[in-house]
Design an enzyme around this catalytic site. Structure first.
Site, PDB file in Angstrom:
ATOM      1  CB  SER A   1     -46.338   7.920 -28.954  1.00 42.29           C
ATOM      2  OG  SER A   1     -45.865   8.173 -27.850  1.00 42.29           O
TER       3      SER A   1
ATOM      4  CG  ASP B   1     -42.870   6.415 -25.662  1.00 43.55           C
ATOM      5  OD1 ASP B   1     -41.680   6.784 -25.808  1.00 43.55           O
ATOM      6  OD2 ASP B   1     -43.803   7.112 -26.131  1.00 43.55           O
TER       7      ASP B   1
ATOM      8  CG  ASP C   1     -42.404   8.002 -30.091  1.00 46.67           C
ATOM      9  OD1 ASP C   1     -42.535   7.800 -28.639  1.00 46.67           O
ATOM     10  OD2 ASP C   1     -42.715   9.395 -30.398  1.00 46.67           O
TER      11      ASP C   1
ATOM     12  CG  ASP D   1     -42.647  10.816 -27.313  1.00 44.80           C
ATOM     13  OD1 ASP D   1     -42.664   9.678 -26.848  1.00 44.80           O
ATOM     14  OD2 ASP D   1     -43.395  11.680 -27.561  1.00 44.80           O
TER      15      ASP D   1
END
Length: 419
Positions: A89, A224, A226, A228
């Site tokens: 992440s 960010d 990834d 999400d």
């Protein structure tokens, strides 16, 4: 304990590689078809291959999505039995990890995580006659189509999009352009290293305000590693805090029941019925399975259960662009009640032990000091060796005093533990 507040995450080393293999075997023993994706980190291909090997060894079938945002992998999971995203992440590049999802996009529950932890060493390898298969998948396309069907962006809306060299690079700029926006994309290549720190904080994005002003953009979208998470700036180049974004989304969607975390502002309670969870999108996701029509946390994880129970950066990006085309975002922000919130952290190698010493049942859930005019949450990070403090008060003096009390509690317990 393998799982933190957002899956498994740690610095890359031989142990993480071996763990990916074992987790793949555990997931494959329960799920016949598994979709997998990864963010742009250089260790992603190797860890992905290890996880896939574990699934294949149990006879499972892999749909390999390659580089893709976490929410795209979670959305594609509706056509399979489980999903795995290889990502750390917003953590720096030396970190990596695994996030596991159910077909509805929700993170593996506490029960599912515990089951993996308890059985991971006992699952047998399949013999040569019962090996699995691996085929290609295209999760970004499926996810983008679903978003485009639900959201409508004003034609020609100018927007800056900063993907942070993460997995959002392969979806969000193309999605917004396809929906009619004029995009100015920065840090949108999948180089494997991040041009800026991956966590979407204003101090990591000093160049964004001038990009907005020079291009005449209506807003800026930030992801960010990834994708999400999604954070935003308004047309004046002002960063919009996560607590404010939570309320903006809730108001625009007409949400009546909102799930958020213990560290979110009490202002959300003035616009919707609220249920709170420990910090971590997995907890918000788990609650949304049972209750609520919108959820999120101030870090930038926004969950829209009508599409998926996974935090969805590209969906949030498109929705914010729709909002920017219909609302004067700056005026809307001015009408939102706000209270002073202070957030800080200290690096400590034994953060979890100190939280236990303070009396926390779960260090990452932490301890919340409640007073009439505010609160302070003290918790151990689920992803880094840190203790995080969040304090909010109806005045800045109250917030500062609550933060001081929280920090003093930690200082005292550190002295007691050392002695």
């Amino acid at each position: 304990m393998l799982f933190g507040s957002s899956g498994i995450r740690r610095r890359y080393n031989d142990d993480l590689l071996g763990l990916a293999l074992q987790v793949g075997k555990a997931v494959g023993s329960k799920a016949g078809r598994v979709v997998i994706g990864r963010d742009t980190r250089t260790t992603g291909p190797l860890i992905s291959a290890a996880f896939c090997a574990g699934v294949l060894a149990t006879g499972g079938r892999i749909l390999n999505g390659g580089i893709a945002p976490t929410p795209s992998i979670a959305y594609t999971c509706r056509n399979t039995d489980a999903a795995c995203m290889i990502t750390a992440s917003h953590n720096p590049e030396p970190y990596n990890g695994l996030k596991l999802f159910n077909p509805d996009g929700s993170s593996f529950s506490s029960f599912q995580q515990k089951e993996i932890e308890e059985t991971i060493a006992d699952i047998p390898w399949g013999d040569w006659k019962n090996q699995g298969t691996i085929t290609a998948a295209y999760p970004g396309e499926l996810h983008s189509e679903a978003i485009a069907e639900n959201i409508h962006i004003k034609e020609g809306l100018k927007v800056v999009i900063d993907c942070g060299n993460g997995a959002g690079s392969v979806v969000t700029p193309h999605l917004l352009s396809r929906m009619g926006a004029k995009t100015i994309a920065v840090n949108a290549n999948v180089s494997g290293t991040f041009s800026r720190p991956s966590e979407p904080l204003p101090e990591h994005l000093p160049y964004i305000p001038s990009l907005i002003q020079k291009s005449g953009s209506a807003c800026a979208i930030i992801h960010d590693g990834d994708a999400d998470r999604m954070m935003a700036f308004d047309k004046n180049g002002k960063f919009i805090p996560g607590d404010t974004l939570l309320i903006l989304f809730a108001k625009y969607l007409g949400a009546k029941q909102v799930v958020t975390t213990y560290d979110a502002s009490m202002a959300i309670e003035e616009v919707a019925e609220v249920r709170r969870t420990p910090v971590g999108d997995a907890y918000v996701s788990e609650q949304l399975v049972r209750w609520g029509d919108f959820g999120g946390e101030p870090s930038g994880a926004w969950i829209f259960p009508q599409i998926s129970k996974c935090p969805d950066g590209p969906y949030a990006a498109a929705l914010f662009c729709e909002m920017a085309g219909e609302w004067d975002i700056t005026s809307e922000i001015g009408s939102i009640p706000t209270y002073p919130i202070l957030r800080t952290s200290i690096e400590l190698e034994h953060a979890h032990d100190l939280l236990y010493a303070l009396g926390a049942v779960n260090p990452t859930d932490g301890i919340r000091i409640e007073e009439e005019d505010g609160w302070c949450l003290i918790r151990a990070s689920g992803t880094e060796p840190k203790i995080r403090f969040t304090a909010e008060g109806k005045s800045m003096d109250v917030a500062k005093e609550l933060l001081r009390k929280g920090e003093e509690m930690v200082r005292i317990i550190r002295k007691e533990v050392k002695s």
